[in-house]
Enzyme design. Structure first.
Site, PDB file in Angstrom:
ATOM      1  N   GLY A  83      53.403  30.949   8.368  1.00  0.00           N
ATOM      2  CA  GLY A  83      54.199  30.936   9.586  1.00  0.00           C
ATOM      3  C   GLY A  83      54.398  32.289  10.219  1.00  0.00           C
ATOM      4  N   ASP A 143      45.064  34.328   1.762  1.00  0.00           N
ATOM      5  CA  ASP A 143      45.651  34.836   3.006  1.00  0.00           C
ATOM      6  C   ASP A 143      47.124  35.156   2.770  1.00  0.00           C
ATOM      7  OD1 ASP A 143      46.476  35.385   5.576  1.00  0.00           O
ATOM      8  OD2 ASP A 143      46.051  33.392   6.385  1.00  0.00           O
ATOM      9  N   SER A 150      42.468  38.666  10.222  1.00  0.00           N
ATOM     10  CA  SER A 150      43.288  37.666  10.910  1.00  0.00           C
ATOM     11  C   SER A 150      43.706  38.152  12.281  1.00  0.00           C
ATOM     12  CB  SER A 150      44.533  37.350  10.079  1.00  0.00           C
ATOM     13  OG  SER A 150      45.393  36.508  10.809  1.00  0.00           O
ATOM     14  N   MET A 162      49.261  27.776  14.864  1.00  0.00           N
ATOM     15  CA  MET A 162      50.562  27.273  14.395  1.00  0.00           C
ATOM     16  C   MET A 162      51.221  26.447  15.495  1.00  0.00           C
ATOM     17  SD  MET A 162      52.035  30.794  12.755  1.00  0.00           S
ATOM     18  CE  MET A 162      50.992  31.904  11.811  1.00  0.00           C
ATOM     19  N   ASP A 190      44.601  31.831  13.051  1.00  0.00           N
ATOM     20  CA  ASP A 190      45.741  31.043  12.577  1.00  0.00           C
ATOM     21  C   ASP A 190      46.383  30.288  13.734  1.00  0.00           C
ATOM     22  OD1 ASP A 190      45.978  31.740   9.722  1.00  0.00           O
ATOM     23  OD2 ASP A 190      46.308  33.768  10.466  1.00  0.00           O
ATOM     24  N   MET A 208      47.449  30.190   0.143  1.00  0.00           N
ATOM     25  CA  MET A 208      48.413  31.019   0.854  1.00  0.00           C
ATOM     26  C   MET A 208      49.174  31.862  -0.169  1.00  0.00           C
ATOM     27  SD  MET A 208      47.977  30.502   4.041  1.00  0.00           S
ATOM     28  CE  MET A 208      49.369  31.529   4.559  1.00  0.00           C
ATOM     29  N   HIS A 267      39.331  35.268  11.308  1.00  0.00           N
ATOM     30  CA  HIS A 267      40.290  34.243  10.897  1.00  0.00           C
ATOM     31  C   HIS A 267      41.270  33.982  12.035  1.00  0.00           C
ATOM     32  CE1 HIS A 267      42.298  31.961   7.672  1.00  0.00           C
ATOM     33  NE2 HIS A 267      43.445  32.341   8.224  1.00  0.00           N
ATOM     34  N   MET A 324      47.639  25.506  10.863  1.00  0.00           N
ATOM     35  CA  MET A 324      48.937  25.315  10.218  1.00  0.00           C
ATOM     36  C   MET A 324      49.726  24.366  11.119  1.00  0.00           C
ATOM     37  SD  MET A 324      49.947  29.176   9.114  1.00  0.00           S
ATOM     38  CE  MET A 324      48.704  30.392   8.733  1.00  0.00           C
ATOM     39  N   HIS A 340      42.037  28.276  10.955  1.00  0.00           N
ATOM     40  CA  HIS A 340      43.036  27.803   9.990  1.00  0.00           C
ATOM     41  C   HIS A 340      44.175  27.124  10.749  1.00  0.00           C
ATOM     42  CE1 HIS A 340      46.416  29.097   6.970  1.00  0.00           C
ATOM     43  NE2 HIS A 340      46.192  27.799   6.933  1.00  0.00           N
TER      44      HIS A 340
END
Length: 215
Positions: free
Chosen positions: A141, A174, A7, A36, A34, A136, A32, A67, A65
């Site tokens: 977050g 994750d 990640s 957000m 993330d 998850m 990966h 979020m 991914h």
């Protein structure tokens, strides 16, 4: 061999080029990412300027991914990055089946993510349409959180659902993936391990990736 998707959230953002070069040299299968938005989760990570720069430098398939609220707004942009996988939260998509269809139509694989409190049973009617389910194992977050123990049983329940339905979906986890939890997750039926701090903060990140992949 277990698929390993480090990640980027745990990388050194002052030296992203160095850390991406490490990923390129390593045996990591994917990278990966993330994303957000500060609304769906209480944090903001990075957006398309960073994603575009990473996509140019990274030689590994991108495992994106989201979020965020209404991730379907960014399907075409994500496809233009050359992303291999677009992962959206079940909790963020009112019309999940449509979103999965649109991701496929854009030429990407479709992943669906479940928060820790969301049961795997919500996927019964769509499990055969998705390429991967991301569980998850921490509340989304923030990086560096403690692994939620119930994830092991949740992986087992998801593995049964996949087997009984005839789905070919991979299982990805994750959150809190490290030396103690990773072998247990793989034994429970996980195909893909996402690991952030455990990889990027390691003295030997490439060796750490190699050890996860060998599980």
């Amino acid at each position: 061999m277990t698929i390993v998707s480090p990640s980027l959230l745990a990388a050194d953002f002052l030296h992203l080029d160095r850390d991406i070069e490490m990923i390129n040299r390593s045996e990591a299968d994917w990278l990966h990412l993330d994303v957000m938005d500060g609304t769906f989760v209480p944090n903001i990570s990075f957006g398309f300027p960073v994603l575009e720069a990473v996509a140019k430098a990274c030689k590994k398939p991108l495992d994106v991914h989201y979020m965020i609220e209404k991730p379907e707004r960014y399907i075409s942009q994500t496809a233009r990055l050359g992303a291999m996988m677009m992962n959206v939260h079940q909790e963020a998509c009112v019309h999940l089946h449509r979103t999965v269809q649109e991701i496929h139509q854009a030429g990407m694989k479709a992943g669906v993510t479940l928060n820790p409190s969301t049961p795997v049973s919500v996927l019964e009617d769509i499990i055969c349409d998705v390429d991967m389910v991301l569980l998850m194992s921490v509340n989304p977050g923030f990086g560096g959180q403690t692994f939620i123990e119930n994830t092991i049983q949740k992986v087992q329940r998801l593995r049964r659902l996949i087997s009984e339905s005839g789905s070919k979906a991979l299982i990805e986890v994750d959150g809190g993936v490290q030396g103690e939890t990773a072998p247990r997750l793989v034994q429970a039926g996980v195909d893909v391990l996402v690991s952030g701090s455990y990889v990027f903060k390691a003295k030997d990140p490439e060796g750490t990736i190699r050890s996860l992949r060998a599980l």
